[in-house]
Design an enzyme around this catalytic site. Structure first.
Site, short mmCIF file in Angstrom:
data_model
loop_
_atom_site.label_atom_id
_atom_site.label_comp_id
_atom_site.label_asym_id
_atom_site.label_seq_id
_atom_site.Cartn_x
_atom_site.Cartn_y
_atom_site.Cartn_z
N GLU A 1 33.52 108.71 -90.79
CA GLU A 1 34.11 107.50 -90.18
C GLU A 1 33.74 107.35 -88.71
O GLU A 1 34.40 107.91 -87.84
CB GLU A 1 35.64 107.53 -90.33
CG GLU A 1 36.30 106.29 -89.72
CD GLU A 1 37.82 106.25 -89.84
OE1 GLU A 1 38.42 107.26 -90.26
OE2 GLU A 1 38.39 105.21 -89.50
N LYS B 1 32.68 105.31 -93.84
CA LYS B 1 33.85 104.47 -93.53
C LYS B 1 33.63 103.79 -92.17
O LYS B 1 33.99 104.35 -91.13
CB LYS B 1 35.11 105.35 -93.51
CG LYS B 1 36.38 104.61 -93.06
CD LYS B 1 37.63 105.38 -93.43
CE LYS B 1 38.86 104.73 -92.86
NZ LYS B 1 40.11 105.22 -93.42
#
Ligand code: 13P
Length: 336
Positions: free
Chosen positions: A175, A217
């Protein structure tokens, strides 16, 4: 197909996404304070357990990301939380970073920490039932930032994390979050997000990560919250797709967006359009925290024992996100 690829595909199976319920105790306390609920261990468990036993878990939530406190808790049905999550066919994930700290050498930026002792912690989480993990790098945009230093050091940490996680037979959610705060344009966000993602894959490749066994992500490409420059949802979707097409290797199976402070409906509508225009082979789904939980939290805070009512609010949100992950959402269905 590798075992890790199978896990990633199970988490992002048709119409499924990730419920990011991994707020640290500090962040969860802020969320609960904001709705006047006392942040006790019991209340944090009650809210989360209410969501994890909702009907929509079966068709809309392929994975749940937990915080250290929650993965070790026992639900009211005497099941462990990972067991409760598994009853819906969903996979347990765990946040393994220890937060973003001031980056020495660029004191206004952040570096995410948590590599020390990570190999041992991963073993423990695997035994507790985790099969995927999350690590969030965070970048802000200004005329000077993100600096080359922040882009490189966070990418390096994400790659070292991903390598340890794959060694432990779990899927790393990678992420890199470029924040919405600021007065930058959508074009600035596009350029900076591209640079950030590109560097992440350079480091992931250097660390020999099996890209078929990760989930990316990212943020969506949006103008800064204080820029006063609104662009259409169609433009958000098209810019986001262009950025990912240009910078994410084709072997990555799936992309699960964070909501990052967008309203729940905005995050749903943008995801829906991304899927409508998606001309890639990437699965495009969600890994939402606030955009999945906020409405349920608000409802629950009025009567924390109203489990069914809270679940109905959560089910609606999860169903809308699931439709968006298939490009089948509409305003009419939202308002039904
Ligand atoms: P939001 O969807 O609220 O941005 O949270 C996702 C997340 O996991 C941030 O790390």
């Amino acid at each position: 197909m590798s075992e890790l690829n199978n896990i990633a595909l199970k988490i992002l199976a048709k119409g499924k996404g990730i419920l990011a319920a991994d707020e640290s105790t500090g962040t969860m306390t802020k969320r609960l304070d904001a709705v006047n609920v006392s942040s006790t261990t019991k209340n944090r468990l009650l809210f989360r357990e209410t969501l994890f036993s909702s009907e929509s878990m079966k068709n809309c939530v392929g994975g749940v990301i937990l915080y250290d406190e929650t993965i070790k808790q026992i639900s009211s049905s005497k099941k462990t939380i990972p067991e409760l999550i598994a009853t819906s066919g969903s996979v347990t994930g765990i946040k393994v970073d220890t937060g973003a700290k001031v980056l020495a050498g660029s004191t206004e930026e952040k570096i995410t920490e948590g590599l020390d002792g990570l190999r041992e912690r991963l073993k423990e989480y695997y035994k507790l039932g985790a099969r995927f993990t999350k690590w969030r790098g965070v970048y802000s945009i200004s005329d000077k930032y993100p600096s080359k230093l922040a882009i490189l050091s966070n990418a390096h940490a994400l790659a070292r994390y991903a390598s340890l996680v794959q060694e432990s037979n779990m899927v790393p959610v990678v992420e890199p979050e470029v924040l919405m705060d600021g007065n930058h344009s959508a074009e600035d966000c596009f350029n900076k997000t591209s640079e950030v993602i590109n560097k992440c894959f350079e480091e992931l490749n250097l660390h020999k990560i099996d890209l078929t066994g990760i989930i990316l992500k990212p943020n969506m490409v949006l103008p800064g919250t204080n820029s006063g420059k609104k662009i259409s949802n169609e433009e958000v979707a098209k810019l986001t797709l262009k950025c990912l097409k240009e910078n994410v290797p084709k072997s990555v199976p799936g992309i699960a967006f964070l909501s990052g402070g967008q309203s729940d409906i905005e995050a749903t509508e943008n995801l829906n359009l991304i899927n409508k225009y998606n001309d890639t082979n990437f699965i495009m789904s969600y890994s939402y925290g606030r955009a999945l939980q906020q409405s349920a939290l608000k409802f629950w805070s009025k009567d924390i024992n109203n489990i069914k009512g809270t679940q109905a609010v959560f089910n609606h949100r999860a169903n809308m996100c699931s439709l968006a992950a298939q490009g089948k959402w509409s305003k009419e269905l939202e308002e039904k």
